[in-house]
Design an enzyme around this catalytic site. Structure first.
Site, PDB file in Angstrom:
ATOM      1  CB  CYS A 116      -0.936   0.009   1.198  1.00 28.85           C
ATOM      2  SG  CYS A 116      -1.930  -1.464   1.311  1.00 28.85           S
ATOM      3  CG  HIS A 256      -3.235   3.159   2.421  1.00 32.88           C
ATOM      4  ND1 HIS A 256      -3.712   2.887   1.156  1.00 32.88           N
ATOM      5  CD2 HIS A 256      -3.305   1.987   3.109  1.00 32.88           C
ATOM      6  CE1 HIS A 256      -4.036   1.607   1.090  1.00 32.88           C
ATOM      7  NE2 HIS A 256      -3.818   1.041   2.256  1.00 32.88           N
ATOM      8  CG  ASN A 286      -6.602  -1.193   1.506  1.00 40.31           C
ATOM      9  OD1 ASN A 286      -5.943  -0.715   0.584  1.00 40.31           O
ATOM     10  ND2 ASN A 286      -6.040  -1.748   2.565  1.00 40.31           N
TER      11      ASN A 286
HETATM   12  N1  ACO Z   1     -17.847  -9.556   9.856  1.00 42.28           N
HETATM   13  C1  ACO Z   1     -18.147  -9.910  11.132  1.00 42.28           C
HETATM   14  N2  ACO Z   1     -17.209 -10.283  12.013  1.00 42.28           N
HETATM   15  C2  ACO Z   1     -15.937 -10.292  11.616  1.00 42.28           C
HETATM   16  C3  ACO Z   1     -15.561  -9.917  10.307  1.00 42.28           C
HETATM   17  C4  ACO Z   1     -16.572  -9.553   9.424  1.00 42.28           C
HETATM   18  N3  ACO Z   1     -16.326  -9.198   8.153  1.00 42.28           N
HETATM   19  N4  ACO Z   1     -14.230 -10.007  10.189  1.00 42.28           N
HETATM   20  C5  ACO Z   1     -13.761 -10.414  11.370  1.00 42.28           C
HETATM   21  N5  ACO Z   1     -14.791 -10.607  12.231  1.00 42.28           N
HETATM   22  C6  ACO Z   1     -14.712 -11.055  13.594  1.00 42.28           C
HETATM   23  C7  ACO Z   1     -13.490 -11.928  13.798  1.00 42.28           C
HETATM   24  O1  ACO Z   1     -13.778 -13.274  13.499  1.00 42.28           O
HETATM   25  C8  ACO Z   1     -13.189 -11.711  15.255  1.00 42.28           C
HETATM   26  O2  ACO Z   1     -14.070 -12.519  16.022  1.00 42.28           O
HETATM   27  P1  ACO Z   1     -13.510 -13.302  17.285  1.00 42.28           P
HETATM   28  O3  ACO Z   1     -13.035 -12.226  18.234  1.00 42.28           O
HETATM   29  O4  ACO Z   1     -14.685 -14.058  17.761  1.00 42.28           O
HETATM   30  O5  ACO Z   1     -12.397 -14.147  16.761  1.00 42.28           O
HETATM   31  C9  ACO Z   1     -13.575 -10.268  15.450  1.00 42.28           C
HETATM   32  O6  ACO Z   1     -14.519  -9.939  14.443  1.00 42.28           O
HETATM   33  C10 ACO Z   1     -12.391  -9.353  15.300  1.00 42.28           C
HETATM   34  O7  ACO Z   1     -12.765  -8.187  15.861  1.00 42.28           O
HETATM   35  P2  ACO Z   1     -11.723  -7.061  16.122  1.00 42.28           P
HETATM   36  O8  ACO Z   1     -10.406  -7.618  16.535  1.00 42.28           O
HETATM   37  O9  ACO Z   1     -12.358  -6.094  17.062  1.00 42.28           O
HETATM   38  O10 ACO Z   1     -11.592  -6.427  14.701  1.00 42.28           O
HETATM   39  P3  ACO Z   1     -10.833  -5.109  14.428  1.00 42.28           P
HETATM   40  O11 ACO Z   1     -11.461  -4.001  15.151  1.00 42.28           O
HETATM   41  O12 ACO Z   1      -9.361  -5.328  14.585  1.00 42.28           O
HETATM   42  O13 ACO Z   1     -11.135  -4.886  12.887  1.00 42.28           O
HETATM   43  C11 ACO Z   1      -9.981  -4.998  10.813  1.00 42.28           C
HETATM   44  C12 ACO Z   1     -10.638  -5.785  11.948  1.00 42.28           C
HETATM   45  C13 ACO Z   1     -11.030  -4.138  10.181  1.00 42.28           C
HETATM   46  C14 ACO Z   1      -9.430  -5.962   9.809  1.00 42.28           C
HETATM   47  C15 ACO Z   1      -8.860  -4.100  11.394  1.00 42.28           C
HETATM   48  O14 ACO Z   1      -8.014  -4.887  12.195  1.00 42.28           O
HETATM   49  C16 ACO Z   1      -8.043  -3.408  10.363  1.00 42.28           C
HETATM   50  O15 ACO Z   1      -8.510  -2.526   9.675  1.00 42.28           O
HETATM   51  N6  ACO Z   1      -6.734  -3.735  10.272  1.00 42.28           N
HETATM   52  C17 ACO Z   1      -5.816  -3.033   9.423  1.00 42.28           C
HETATM   53  C18 ACO Z   1      -5.967  -3.444   8.011  1.00 42.28           C
HETATM   54  C19 ACO Z   1      -5.036  -2.604   7.152  1.00 42.28           C
HETATM   55  O16 ACO Z   1      -4.912  -1.434   7.405  1.00 42.28           O
HETATM   56  N7  ACO Z   1      -4.391  -3.149   6.159  1.00 42.28           N
HETATM   57  C20 ACO Z   1      -3.503  -2.283   5.416  1.00 42.28           C
HETATM   58  C21 ACO Z   1      -2.659  -2.905   4.548  1.00 42.28           C
HETATM   59  S1  ACO Z   1      -3.499  -3.796   3.287  1.00 42.28           S
HETATM   60  C22 ACO Z   1      -2.272  -4.142   2.103  1.00 42.28           C
HETATM   61  O17 ACO Z   1      -1.113  -3.832   2.287  1.00 42.28           O
HETATM   62  C23 ACO Z   1      -2.722  -4.884   0.869  1.00 42.28           C
END
Ligand code: ACO
Length: 331
Positions: A116, A256, A286
């Site tokens: 990214c 980003h 993204n």
């Molecule tokens: N729908 C419902 N529930 C979900 C989903 C979904 N789509 N995805 C995950 N969950 C669940 C998981 O299974 C997990 O459940 P569990 O606790 O029972 O195991 C829980 O939700 C996870 O919740 P959180 O940890 O609170 O999720 P978080 O607030 O961390 O959000 C997210 C997840 C959106 C992925 C976040 O971590 C994020 O944005 N991370 C950064 C991503 C990023 O910036 N990437 C950049 C680079 S991409 C590249 O380089 C190509």
């Protein structure tokens, strides 16, 4: 050696596929909800390219638009840099395919993979060739077909990504405009947090890797999230300091587009009003290396940015990598 010339962006263009996939559409294929996706990410819909469209196809359309905006012809482009983590092929580079598609017969061409952060890595690379006088007009493109590398059964990742391409022409600008600071960083210690495991020389493709779905993007979301919040703020501040400016001098932030919570954390730390930060992740998700140049093109086209504005661009991504640049808008 000091810079002989000042580099800046002299034209922008973008291409976004027509096909919209909403959060409601995703509710049909995985266990998720519109409410969960919007509250955790800010994303409402994303664009997905059709099966026949590859990264170079989107990149070429965006490139032609940027060249036109810069009032140039493809023959005047001397270098093409494509930032992508989702190239058409391993060989040839996507940049070579773009060169052929747009008729930029006088251009050298190569790809950059910094996930990214790739567009800013490309921009700062182009900056060096302009500053040294080696080239006059360089195409820097961020283009991604993330949908082709997304596991549509994995709710942790498939809700996040979209396809698209953004292009810029980087050229000489008057000395008070253009790129004022540049900052690149990497931490290979975090290489396992975001990766495509198979299909390279470490784990060549075979039937087992396909069965195990190892050709798709894997991400440790919460670890990447913590890194992103920290680096987005510090890299933005670094770009400001390196330019010899203060936060008060910032007119616009183009971050980003990964997650609205990451952007909001940076915006608050930098003490910027909401209308000073460009956000399009609600519509496009993204798009990795394409996110920043697409956002930039939209901001320019809608006249949000004007000549003389100080703009910070900041990105982070797989590698891990990060990058920021501050530029005084030249037109
Ligand atoms: N729908 C419902 N529930 C979900 C989903 C979904 N789509 N995805 C995950 N969950 C669940 C998981 O299974 C997990 O459940 P569990 O606790 O029972 O195991 C829980 O939700 C996870 O919740 P959180 O940890 O609170 O999720 P978080 O607030 O961390 O959000 C997210 C997840 C959106 C992925 C976040 O971590 C994020 O944005 N991370 C950064 C991503 C990023 O910036 N990437 C950049 C680079 S991409 C590249 O380089 C190509």
């Amino acid at each position: 050696m000091g810079a002989l010339f000042k580099a800046g962006i002299i034209g922008t263009g973008s291409y976004i596929p027509d096909n919209i996939v909403t959060n409601k559409d995703l509710e049909e294929i995985i266990d998720t909800s519109d409410e969960w996706i919007v509250s955790r990410t800010g994303i409402r819909e994303r664009r997905i390219a059709d099966a026949t469209m590859a990264t170079s196809d989107m990149a070429s359309i965006a490139a032609k638009r940027a060249i036109k905006k810069a009032n140039l012809s493809p023959k005047e482009i001397e270098l093409i840099i494509v930032a992508t983590a989702t190239p058409d092929n391993n060989i040839p580079s996507t940049a070579c395919i773009v060169q052929e598609n747009i008729g930029a017969v006088n251009a050298a061409a190569f790809d950059i993979n910094a996930a990214c952060s790739g567009f800013i890595y490309g921009l700062i690379t182009a900056d060096q060739f302009i500053a040294s006088g080696i080239y006059r007009n360089i195409l820097v493109i961020g283009a991604e077909s993330l949908s082709k590398f997304t596991d549509w059964t994995d709710r942790n990742t498939c809700i996040l990504f979209g396809d698209g391409a953004g292009a810029t022409v980087v050229g000489r600008v008057d000395k008070e405009y253009g790129i004022l600071s540049r900052y690149l960083g990497a931490d290979g210690g975090g290489s396992d947090l975001l990766k495509i495991e198979a299909g390279g020389s470490r784990m060549p493709a075979d039937l087992k890797t396909v069965e195990k779905r190892l050709h798709y993007i894997y991400m440790d979301g919460s670890e990447v999230f913590k890194f992103a919040v920290r680096i987005m703020t510090s890299a933005s501040e670094r770009a400001v300091t390196l330019a010899g400016l203060t936060n008060k001098d910032i007119d616009f932030l183009i971050p980003h587009q990964a997650n609205i919570r990451i952007i909001e954390a940076a915006r608050k730390r930098l003490k910027l009003d909401e209308d000073k930060v460009y956000v399009n992740l609600d519509r496009f998700g993204n798009m990795s290396a394409a996110s920043i140049p697409v956002a930039l093109d939209e901001a320019v086209e809608s006249n949000i940015i004007s000549k003389g504005d100080n703009i910070i661009m900041v990105g982070f991504g797989g590698g891990l990598t990060w990058a920021s640049a501050l530029m005084k808008w030249a037109y």
